[in-house]
Design a protein around this motif. Structure first.
Motif, PDB file in Angstrom:
ATOM      1  N   LYS A 358       0.810  -1.222   0.000  1.00 52.52           N
ATOM      2  CA  LYS A 358       0.000   0.000   0.000  1.00 52.52           C
ATOM      3  C   LYS A 358       0.842   1.270   0.000  1.00 52.52           C
ATOM      4  O   LYS A 358       0.349   2.354  -0.352  1.00 52.52           O
ATOM      5  N   GLY A 366      -7.525   5.357  -4.943  1.00 50.43           N
ATOM      6  CA  GLY A 366      -8.707   4.519  -4.779  1.00 50.43           C
ATOM      7  C   GLY A 366      -9.629   4.674  -5.966  1.00 50.43           C
ATOM      8  O   GLY A 366      -9.399   5.480  -6.870  1.00 50.43           O
ATOM      9  N   GLU A 371     -15.793   3.180  -2.483  1.00 45.88           N
ATOM     10  CA  GLU A 371     -14.907   2.953  -1.340  1.00 45.88           C
ATOM     11  C   GLU A 371     -14.858   1.483  -0.950  1.00 45.88           C
ATOM     12  O   GLU A 371     -13.790   0.945  -0.638  1.00 45.88           O
ATOM     13  N   GLU A 372     -16.006   0.808  -0.978  1.00 41.95           N
ATOM     14  CA  GLU A 372     -16.030  -0.602  -0.590  1.00 41.95           C
ATOM     15  C   GLU A 372     -15.255  -1.464  -1.570  1.00 41.95           C
ATOM     16  O   GLU A 372     -14.575  -2.410  -1.177  1.00 41.95           O
ATOM     17  N   GLU A 373     -15.367  -1.158  -2.873  1.00 37.20           N
ATOM     18  CA  GLU A 373     -14.606  -1.933  -3.848  1.00 37.20           C
ATOM     19  C   GLU A 373     -13.113  -1.680  -3.690  1.00 37.20           C
ATOM     20  O   GLU A 373     -12.298  -2.593  -3.864  1.00 37.20           O
ATOM     21  N   THR A 374     -12.746  -0.449  -3.351  1.00 38.79           N
ATOM     22  CA  THR A 374     -11.340  -0.154  -3.078  1.00 38.79           C
ATOM     23  C   THR A 374     -10.838  -1.023  -1.937  1.00 38.79           C
ATOM     24  O   THR A 374      -9.776  -1.653  -2.028  1.00 38.79           O
ATOM     25  N   LYS A 375     -11.598  -1.083  -0.857  1.00 40.32           N
ATOM     26  CA  LYS A 375     -11.202  -1.896   0.300  1.00 40.32           C
ATOM     27  C   LYS A 375     -11.101  -3.367  -0.068  1.00 40.32           C
ATOM     28  O   LYS A 375     -10.225  -4.089   0.437  1.00 40.32           O
ATOM     29  N   SER A 376     -11.982  -3.824  -0.955  1.00 39.45           N
ATOM     30  CA  SER A 376     -12.006  -5.249  -1.302  1.00 39.45           C
ATOM     31  C   SER A 376     -10.774  -5.683  -2.069  1.00 39.45           C
ATOM     32  O   SER A 376     -10.480  -6.883  -2.153  1.00 39.45           O
ATOM     33  N   ARG A 377     -10.027  -4.725  -2.648  1.00 36.30           N
ATOM     34  CA  ARG A 377      -8.839  -5.061  -3.413  1.00 36.30           C
ATOM     35  C   ARG A 377      -7.613  -5.247  -2.514  1.00 36.30           C
ATOM     36  O   ARG A 377      -6.543  -5.612  -3.006  1.00 36.30           O
ATOM     37  N   PHE A 378      -7.738  -4.972  -1.240  1.00 38.67           N
ATOM     38  CA  PHE A 378      -6.604  -5.089  -0.317  1.00 38.67           C
ATOM     39  C   PHE A 378      -6.718  -6.352   0.524  1.00 38.67           C
ATOM     40  O   PHE A 378      -7.784  -6.727   0.982  1.00 38.67           O
ATOM     41  N   GLN A 379      -5.580  -6.990   0.698  1.00 34.61           N
ATOM     42  CA  GLN A 379      -5.437  -8.102   1.630  1.00 34.61           C
ATOM     43  C   GLN A 379      -4.417  -7.651   2.659  1.00 34.61           C
ATOM     44  O   GLN A 379      -3.207  -7.710   2.427  1.00 34.61           O
ATOM     45  N   ASP A 381      -2.067  -5.214   4.134  1.00 35.44           N
ATOM     46  CA  ASP A 381      -1.356  -4.052   3.599  1.00 35.44           C
ATOM     47  C   ASP A 381      -1.054  -4.181   2.105  1.00 35.44           C
ATOM     48  O   ASP A 381      -0.346  -3.342   1.549  1.00 35.44           O
TER      49      ASP A 381
END
Length: 505
Positions: A358, A366, A371-379, A381
């Motif tokens: 990150k 992002g 915002e939720e789809e942005t978060k979903s792309r992270f595992q 850090d």
């Protein structure tokens, strides 16, 4: 050992910062040097650094004179002309947020995309489709008048602030608006040695259109950042004319997608005395093209892997001695890259998903309005790319295909790239796309869709695959097409293959 590449972070971006100011800074030392040549068979349109900078800062002044304020979004609906990079950098110089879009998109597509944006205006030409958006629209005539206005001052600020927005290609679903910070251009310096081998003396020719982000970055902004010369063929130049233009204009580096290299290789007696190497991105470079290019020109092609969310961050470069099939190259020094399993980085050599930390300065801010789809792309850090790879002990990464493109044949997971590379070695096959198809419930077979210079029988293709692939990797369905489905940037749409009628050969 775990599959993590980390040789320390890249130098931090200075603050305050402006992307356009960074791109044009080197050219101030050589104002009369040619920054851009638009190539035609009959000659070239040339722009010096002084002329280019004046046009960009005049355009910034023109935009601000309309009452626009820093941070507002400017939609770009311009064709393959120099107006595109001038408007893009002009908006950035003024602190506005340009939104470059492909000229091939339709008005309904643009209208749908615009709903997630906070558009203040659109700059457009008469031929590029654009819906009525109820906002001020400025045409090419106006843009040309702005070039002669007094120069605006660069708008400097936090390098983390939103700089520009691009849309994903849509190969994984609905196109998303990717927001990039001004610092994204600072991160591209890792490519200069890690991919380009670019110097101020280079003349980099890019075969793409102005309004494609691959051209905008690799073909224009990066050469200008180094004070080099950018060469871009005019919109009416055909692939068979490229060899003459590369030679006549003494290109030292040539950049294109694999398909353009394939088309150039159809021409006889290729001779590029000044060319040092080629660059390829956008899709996996087949070994057959790399080998044929090296044999025909005596120069290598260096490949890079990236995406709309983080440009290119894994690559081969001019010190590379091993250009063997299947490898993307190494992460560029300054990047932190990992191969992830469900519980984090996997052991070296094991397959997993390619991921970027990150903290990477080139990583997007992002998805705009998602915002939720942005978060979903992270595992944790790590930003996950959706692509599969395996890392060697020396950092090299072998590409294994898209996570959602991986095929299942009798319980074995098979990379479509591996099947495609095997078929591309066939002398009569020029393009191929592989996917798995459900022929009945819980039964999936590998299918190969291909373009060939001659009819090929199923038995011939089966024999060929038997020589090059393990049995579980061999296609059971073969479909010959006139052309493969691709997006506007020329990328293969593997998901669309499944909807094609299967009249097998």
């Amino acid at each position: 050992m775990l599959s993590v590449f980390d040789k320390g972070p890249f130098a931090p971006c200075p603050t305050p910062f402006n992307m356009a100011a960074h791109v044009l800074a080197a050219g101030q030392a050589t104002p009369d040097k040619i920054a851009l040549s638009i190539l035609k068979p009959t000659g070239a349109e040339r722009w010096s650094y002084a002329k280019l900078t004046a046009a960009i800062l005049g355009t910034a002044r023109g935009l601000l004179d309309q009452g626009l304020t820093p941070g507002q979004h400017v939609l770009m609906r311009l064709g393959n002309t120099v107006d595109f990079p001038i408007a893009f950098l002009g908006a950035l110089a003024a602190g506005l947020v340009p939104v470059p879009t492909s000229a091939q998109l339709t008005a309904p597509e643009i209208e749908k995309m615009s709903k997630v944006l906070d558009l203040a205006c659109v700059v457009r030409d008469e031929t590029t489709p654009c819906p009525e958006l109820g906002i001020p629209a400025f045409d090419q005539e106006t843009l040309h008048l702005w070039r002669d206005l007094p120069a605006a001052d660069y708008h400097f600020g936090d390098p983390e602030r939103l700089g520009y927005i691009v849309f994903t290609s849509g190969t994984s679903g609905v196109p998303r608006a990717v927001g990039h910070a001004h610092r994204a251009i600072w991160a591209r310096q890792m490519m200069m040695e890690g991919w380009y081998g670019l110097t101020p003396d280079d003349r980099l020719c890019h075969a793409g259109a102005f309004n494609w982000t691959f051209t905008l970055g690799t073909g224009l902004m990066d050469p200008w950042t180094m004070g080099a010369t950018a060469l871009v063929p005019a919109s009416n130049v055909t692939p068979d004319q490229l060899p003459l233009l590369i030679k006549r204009n003494e290109a030292t580096i040539f950049a294109a997608v694999p398909g353009v290299y394939r088309q150039i290789l159809k021409q006889p007696n290729l001779s590029f005395p000044k060319l040092r190497h080629g660059l390829s991105a956008g899709e996996k470079l087949p070994q057959s093209i790399l080998s044929a290019w090296q044999e025909a020109t005596g120069t290598p092609i260096f490949e890079a892997y990236g995406m709309s969310e983080c440009s290119t961050f894994i690559s081969t470069e001019p010190t590379t001695t091993d250009l063997s099939d299947g490898y993307l190259g190494k992460p560029q020094v300054g990047r932190r890259i990992a191969i992830l399993g469900d519980d984090g980085p996997v052991e070296l050599g094991e397959p997993g998903q390619i991921a970027i930390h990150k903290s990477d300065p080139g990583l997007m801010l992002g998805y705009i309005g998602a915002e939720e789809e942005t978060k979903s792309r992270f595992q944790g850090d790590w930003f996950t790319t959706g692509d599969l790879g395996a890392m060697e002990s020396d950092g090299r990464i072998r590409f294994l295909g898209r996570n959602d493109d991986m095929m299942n044949a009798g319980g074995f997971r098979v990379s479509p790239v591996e099947v495609e590379n095997a078929l591309l070695q066939h002398p009569a096959i020029s393009e191929v796309g592989a996917t798995d198809i459900e022929v009945k419930e819980d039964v999936r077979l590998i299918a190969a869709f291909f373009v060939s210079s001659e009819p090929l029988s199923e038995s011939d293709l089966q024999d060929w695959c038997a020589e090059h692939l393990a049995r579980y990797k061999q296609p059971r369905i073969f479909v010959q097409l006139d052309a493969l489905p691709k997006n506007p940037n020329g990328k293969l749409l593997r998901k669309a293959l499944r909807d094609i009628p299967r009249n097998t050969h």
